[in-house]
Scaffold this active site. Sequence first.
Site, PDB file in Angstrom:
ATOM      1  N   TYR A  94     -12.976  -8.323  15.028  1.00 21.99           N
ATOM      2  CA  TYR A  94     -13.675  -7.029  14.887  1.00 21.99           C
ATOM      3  C   TYR A  94     -14.484  -7.004  13.581  1.00 21.99           C
ATOM      4  O   TYR A  94     -14.205  -6.218  12.670  1.00 21.99           O
ATOM      5  CB  TYR A  94     -12.674  -5.867  14.894  1.00 21.99           C
ATOM      6  N   GLU A 136      -5.803   0.542   5.531  1.00 27.29           N
ATOM      7  CA  GLU A 136      -5.986   1.193   6.836  1.00 27.29           C
ATOM      8  C   GLU A 136      -7.042   0.476   7.676  1.00 27.29           C
ATOM      9  O   GLU A 136      -6.871   0.311   8.879  1.00 27.29           O
ATOM     10  CB  GLU A 136      -6.369   2.666   6.657  1.00 27.29           C
ATOM     11  N   ASP A 149      -1.688   8.003  15.314  1.00 32.01           N
ATOM     12  CA  ASP A 149      -2.075   6.676  15.805  1.00 32.01           C
ATOM     13  C   ASP A 149      -1.283   6.384  17.089  1.00 32.01           C
ATOM     14  O   ASP A 149      -0.570   7.258  17.603  1.00 32.01           O
ATOM     15  CB  ASP A 149      -1.842   5.599  14.731  1.00 32.01           C
ATOM     16  N   TYR A 201      -8.664   9.240  12.548  1.00 31.08           N
ATOM     17  CA  TYR A 201      -7.374   8.662  12.155  1.00 31.08           C
ATOM     18  C   TYR A 201      -7.389   8.201  10.693  1.00 31.08           C
ATOM     19  O   TYR A 201      -6.524   8.562   9.902  1.00 31.08           O
ATOM     20  CB  TYR A 201      -6.974   7.488  13.075  1.00 31.08           C
ATOM     21  N   TRP A 233       0.825  -1.213   0.000  1.00 33.60           N
ATOM     22  CA  TRP A 233       0.000   0.000   0.000  1.00 33.60           C
ATOM     23  C   TRP A 233       0.863   1.269   0.000  1.00 33.60           C
ATOM     24  O   TRP A 233       0.340   2.369  -0.102  1.00 33.60           O
ATOM     25  CB  TRP A 233      -0.966  -0.001   1.190  1.00 33.60           C
TER      26      TRP A 233
END
Length: 358
Positions: free
Chosen positions: A81, A36, A137, A119, A23
């Site tokens: 998550y 991200e 971060d 963020y 990336w």
Amino acid sequence: MDKHLFANSILNWYAKNKRDLPWRHTKDPYKIWLSEIILQQTRVKQGLPYYQKFVETYPLVQDLASADEQNVLRLWQGLGYYSRARNLHTAAKFVHHERGGVFPESYQELLKMKGVGDYTASAIASFAYNEKVAVVDGNVFRVLARVFGIDTDIASHKGAKEFGALAKSLLPDEHTDAYNQGIMEFGALQCTPQKPDCMYCPLQTHCVAYAQGKQKELPVKIKKIKVKHRYFHYLLFFYKNNGQTFVAMKQRGSQDIWGGLYDFWLEEQPKLLSAIDLLDVINLPQAQLKKMVIGKESVIYKHILTHQRIQAKFHHIEVKPAQKDLPMFDKLRFYEVNEVAALPKPVLIDNYLNKDFF
Ligand code: SF4
């Protein structure tokens, strides 16, 4: 420490030490956004294969928007998550349907995407569009707290404001994208949480934490994570028919962990129980249960999440093919084992099926 010296030290360090990550070779906001979201609360080594799978399977935001949510969750399986995956899918549909496939092009516009907070919006705006925003971060908090000797709680509102303002004031006039990448990478590789490499650090002579021997004390993070202990009893109803095995599963709601993934009939109790004690306390239609074969009880499976410690047992209950339509199974569906393999499932369930069931 002088702002220019700080930024130049970070930029020089980054040019020499940065990791070669896919990336970092693109300005495509879609791919940067994918990286991200995948890397939130995930280490680079663990996230990299997921990034590659997503880019390969869904090369464009339109591909992700048109995908079935179940397939997105299946690809995400193991990362945890799961709301991140659902938000990713929702945000892709937003870009595709409501913006004609045009990715938001500024920090403010990016914030309108589901799952994109301060963020992530800053990171995409900086890395894809060179917008002059500070990306803060956990790594950045640590570097700034140590170099400038700041002991404000980074989990507090005051801390967020103070560190945010400092990070903004330190931004160089040029190359802010490389600088933002650099300070995060510096925190990840040089100024690490446990063993910062102070000996070979370009900021050593300016670093307050180093001068005062406070590396272990900074940054200050007061908010403690409250860990919840949970005890899951899975009732694994299954039947065999013409050499095939069918297992009862259901899709989880989005209010609890693993939203959208598939698991079995779940009974949660304040402690772990044996099969006999469990059947005593739960509300199952006893008359129907009597006609079923209560079989194997698994060993205890332990599963650790950031805020939760789960202990789980699996109880096998074999039913007859004709019993699959009983009202007690209204909220479940019986899947043939090959179909089960293709469903998105929590790692705990996947491990159990692979180790102990099949
Ligand atoms: S001297 Fe040590 S604590 Fe200070 S910035 Fe460098 S690595 Fe971090």
